[in-house]
Scaffold this motif. Structure first.
Motif, mmCIF file in Angstrom:
data_model
loop_
_atom_site.group_PDB
_atom_site.id
_atom_site.type_symbol
_atom_site.label_atom_id
_atom_site.label_comp_id
_atom_site.label_asym_id
_atom_site.label_seq_id
_atom_site.Cartn_x
_atom_site.Cartn_y
_atom_site.Cartn_z
ATOM 1 N N GLU A 1 45.576 52.723 84.400
ATOM 2 C CA GLU A 1 46.015 52.879 85.784
ATOM 3 C C GLU A 1 47.536 52.992 85.897
ATOM 4 O O GLU A 1 48.153 52.466 86.820
ATOM 5 C CB GLU A 1 45.461 51.761 86.666
ATOM 6 N N ILE A 2 48.125 53.703 84.939
ATOM 7 C CA ILE A 2 49.558 53.994 84.942
ATOM 8 C C ILE A 2 49.726 55.421 85.444
ATOM 9 O O ILE A 2 49.146 56.347 84.869
ATOM 10 C CB ILE A 2 50.158 53.837 83.528
ATOM 11 N N PRO A 3 50.511 55.624 86.498
ATOM 12 C CA PRO A 3 50.735 56.991 86.984
ATOM 13 C C PRO A 3 51.395 57.838 85.893
ATOM 14 O O PRO A 3 52.255 57.352 85.154
ATOM 15 C CB PRO A 3 51.687 56.810 88.169
ATOM 16 N N VAL A 4 50.982 59.095 85.812
ATOM 17 C CA VAL A 4 51.482 59.962 84.743
ATOM 18 C C VAL A 4 51.704 61.379 85.252
ATOM 19 O O VAL A 4 50.977 61.859 86.125
ATOM 20 C CB VAL A 4 50.508 59.934 83.533
ATOM 21 N N ARG A 5 52.733 62.013 84.697
ATOM 22 C CA ARG A 5 53.085 63.400 85.021
ATOM 23 C C ARG A 5 53.654 64.005 83.742
ATOM 24 O O ARG A 5 54.314 63.316 82.982
ATOM 25 C CB ARG A 5 54.130 63.389 86.134
ATOM 26 N N GLY A 6 53.429 65.290 83.533
ATOM 27 C CA GLY A 6 53.960 65.950 82.351
ATOM 28 C C GLY A 6 55.151 66.836 82.681
ATOM 29 O O GLY A 6 55.611 66.885 83.824
ATOM 30 N N THR A 7 55.625 67.539 81.681
ATOM 31 C CA THR A 7 56.763 68.445 81.860
ATOM 32 C C THR A 7 56.461 69.491 82.937
ATOM 33 O O THR A 7 57.317 69.776 83.783
ATOM 34 C CB THR A 7 57.114 69.126 80.525
ATOM 35 N N LEU A 8 55.267 70.056 82.906
ATOM 36 C CA LEU A 8 54.908 71.050 83.932
ATOM 37 C C LEU A 8 54.967 70.436 85.323
ATOM 38 O O LEU A 8 55.440 71.066 86.268
ATOM 39 C CB LEU A 8 53.516 71.625 83.683
ATOM 40 N N GLY A 9 54.506 69.212 85.442
ATOM 41 C CA GLY A 9 54.539 68.516 86.729
ATOM 42 C C GLY A 9 55.952 68.287 87.229
ATOM 43 O O GLY A 9 56.221 68.366 88.435
ATOM 44 N N VAL A 10 56.865 68.004 86.322
ATOM 45 C CA VAL A 10 58.278 67.830 86.694
ATOM 46 C C VAL A 10 58.835 69.155 87.227
ATOM 47 O O VAL A 10 59.502 69.191 88.268
ATOM 48 C CB VAL A 10 59.112 67.320 85.491
ATOM 49 N N ILE A 11 58.528 70.237 86.531
ATOM 50 C CA ILE A 11 59.015 71.556 86.952
ATOM 51 C C ILE A 11 58.420 71.948 88.306
ATOM 52 O O ILE A 11 59.128 72.445 89.185
ATOM 53 C CB ILE A 11 58.721 72.614 85.867
ATOM 54 N N LEU A 12 57.126 71.694 88.488
ATOM 55 C CA LEU A 12 56.484 72.016 89.765
ATOM 56 C C LEU A 12 57.085 71.193 90.907
ATOM 57 O O LEU A 12 57.327 71.717 91.997
ATOM 58 C CB LEU A 12 54.978 71.782 89.687
ATOM 59 N N LEU A 13 57.336 69.927 90.662
ATOM 60 C CA LEU A 13 57.949 69.080 91.679
ATOM 61 C C LEU A 13 59.351 69.589 92.032
ATOM 62 O O LEU A 13 59.737 69.633 93.206
ATOM 63 C CB LEU A 13 58.014 67.626 91.191
#
Length: 161
Positions: A111-123
């Protein structure tokens, strides 16, 4: 915005190679780079962009992780991933920025929130920090980031490109 991110090696390596590492600090309030991530990056040659960044402007974000939490160790992940998840497990309220599939699965299970490199770029695109996600995505294969065309196309649709 109240984002607090703990970043793993892969996003740092990729974002420094494409000259977009600044997005990490621009998109969050607090940035943490665990000591295990630093160890992984610093085995690179001296001219490696991530190593140069971590030894200079990135050094202010480094935090020691003395011990990998037993709940994280059970997943048998790499040092960087284990340090990222251990930091968050002991300091709730942070989001893991990781690309490793096994580490993402572990994060979700814990239950740790997670985001990848693509998610950073999209944000970054969604928040107006980038004019085009497509132009950034096109650079990813050139720096060794492996992702399918289908995933990239799906991601671009999310931001209207």
């Amino acid at each position: 915005m109240n984002r607090k991110w703990v970043v793993n090696s892969s996003p740092l390596i990729v974002l420094t190679k494409i000259n977009q590492v600044h997005l990490l600090k621009e998109l969050c309030n607090e940035l943490i780079i665990p000591s295990g991530v630093v160890q992984e990056i610093c085995v690179a040659p001296d001219n490696d962009p991530a190593k140069i960044w971590i030894n200079n402007e990135g050094s202010i974000y480094i935090r020691d992780v003395d011990q990998i939490d037993i709940s994280i160790a059970a997943w048998d992940l790499g040092l960087g991933e284990s340090h990222v998840l251990s930091w968050i497990y002991k300091n709730p309220g942070y989001e893991a920025i990781i690309d490793d599939r096994a580490a993402k699965i572990a994060a979700v299970a814990l239950e740790i929130p997670v985001r990848g490199t693509l998610g950073v770029i999209l944000l970054a695109k969604q928040e107006g920090k980038l004019k085009s996600a497509r132009s950034i995505f096109e650079q990813l294969p050139e720096v060794g980031f492996r992702v399918s065309r289908q995933v990239l196309d799906s991601a671009l649709k999310l931001v209207g490109e």
